[in-house]
Scaffold this motif. Sequence first.
Motif, PDB file in Angstrom:
ATOM      1  N   ALA A   1       0.846  -1.205   0.000  1.00 34.56           N
ATOM      2  CA  ALA A   1       0.000   0.000   0.000  1.00 34.56           C
ATOM      3  C   ALA A   1       0.872   1.241   0.000  1.00 34.56           C
ATOM      4  N   LYS A   2       0.254   2.350  -0.279  1.00 38.35           N
ATOM      5  CA  LYS A   2       0.918   3.630  -0.073  1.00 38.35           C
ATOM      6  C   LYS A   2       0.997   3.873   1.432  1.00 38.35           C
ATOM      7  N   ASN A   3       2.076   4.474   1.869  1.00 39.84           N
ATOM      8  CA  ASN A   3       2.324   4.640   3.306  1.00 39.84           C
ATOM      9  C   ASN A   3       1.509   5.792   3.877  1.00 39.84           C
ATOM     10  N   VAL A   4       0.200   5.657   3.769  1.00 42.36           N
ATOM     11  CA  VAL A   4      -0.735   6.638   4.318  1.00 42.36           C
ATOM     12  C   VAL A   4      -1.791   5.883   5.111  1.00 42.36           C
ATOM     13  N   LEU A   5      -1.984   6.267   6.358  1.00 39.80           N
ATOM     14  CA  LEU A   5      -3.000   5.626   7.177  1.00 39.80           C
ATOM     15  C   LEU A   5      -4.355   6.285   6.919  1.00 39.80           C
ATOM     16  N   ASP A   6      -5.366   5.474   6.664  1.00 41.63           N
ATOM     17  CA  ASP A   6      -6.734   5.981   6.520  1.00 41.63           C
ATOM     18  C   ASP A   6      -7.518   5.615   7.771  1.00 41.63           C
ATOM     19  N   LEU A   7      -8.154   6.608   8.379  1.00 39.71           N
ATOM     20  CA  LEU A   7      -8.970   6.391   9.575  1.00 39.71           C
ATOM     21  C   LEU A   7     -10.357   6.950   9.332  1.00 39.71           C
ATOM     22  N   GLN A   8     -11.344   6.290   9.902  1.00 45.16           N
ATOM     23  CA  GLN A   8     -12.734   6.707   9.739  1.00 45.16           C
ATOM     24  C   GLN A   8     -13.338   6.992  11.109  1.00 45.16           C
ATOM     25  N   LEU A   9     -13.787   8.232  11.279  1.00 45.99           N
ATOM     26  CA  LEU A   9     -14.484   8.644  12.499  1.00 45.99           C
ATOM     27  C   LEU A   9     -15.984   8.654  12.213  1.00 45.99           C
TER      28      LEU A   9
END
Length: 397
Positions: A256-264
């Motif tokens: 993956a691309k080194n970006v964390l996706d978070l969902q609030l």
Amino acid sequence: MLRVGLTGGIGAGKSTVARRLAERGAVLVDADVIAREVVAAGSEGLAAISDAFGPEVIGADGEMDRPAVASIVFGDPDARRRLDGIVHPRVRARSDELIAAADMPPSTSNGMSCTTIASGSAAFGLVVVVGLDAEERVARLVGARGMAEADARARIAAQADDAARRAAADVWLDNSGSQEDTRRRVDALWDERLVPFQENLRAGRVARSGPLRLVDPDPTWPEQARRLAERIAVAAGERGRGVEHVGSTAVPGLAAKNVLDLQLAVDSMDDADALADALAAAGFPPGPETTADHPEPAAPDPSRWERRHHASADPGRPAHLHVRVHGSPAWTYALRMRDWLRANPDARAEYESLERVAASSDTDPDPTRHVAHRERWFAAADARARTWASCAGWSVT
């Protein structure tokens, strides 16, 4: 103000790092000093300790008999937890008072506070752990402080181990070299991460990042996401309905691309808008809309896919925060797609192949064809994920 938590085991060199940060301009709030203040003679803290462990822990001078307390709590986890339950809340409250009262003249380095803490905390924008091998710590405690070796080992054993400290660390600062080596590492951290982070917070902007490339899966991504999720949850307070790690970095074994996706999750978009300032203060200012890691299907009613997008102000940890209504199609889609990819090796392989083709399309004369292919794959994948969810009895609450 960027609040940095600084921790490390006894003998690791936390004081050395704290002094250098203060020399560079950080406002230092020393939890060790405060810990003595809140249990000083005549304090409520000392009275609570006396109630918990007996009047014999108070010396003839009215101060706490530290060796007596140490003999009780070291080696007794329950006693240690009782002591921490008395001291830590008082230290946190006093630290908050000092940070709030700090006079930050414009000439100082961006108004940054550095608080020495006993462990990682969601109250800080960043946690720095000073790391040093246990045997070297023993040698330093014996040689520099004159501590008996058995006492040094007992104190180290009573504290969190390196695995627990690494789990709390946004930054692991190696202190195994000379003092000059440590100064250089602290200066690099200050110049390359802390100051830019604080400047981004002041300006209310997300961190700038260069081109993002597909990288091999990092087993620490979930732990990194957990730390960010805890901070987001604290910032959201009662308006929040939970924070989840979603997207490609939430799927073990997936490049993956080194970006964390978070969902609030929130109850309404009004809540999402009301949280904008609190999320920005926590290190996630509103950011420009980006192409979703897992593109959402087209829908006749776009409002059902509505979200608010924030991104990290920390230049050392790219992350996107998607604020969505709990139970909405967009909220459900992100969780279902993540769990379907987790459960299906073939789907993971397909998706990774798709992403590798897309990553190699930068020099393609017609990159739009890869975008179209990706969108078609996700449209089909959504139908497959729905079928899987129905057959597997998958649901979210």
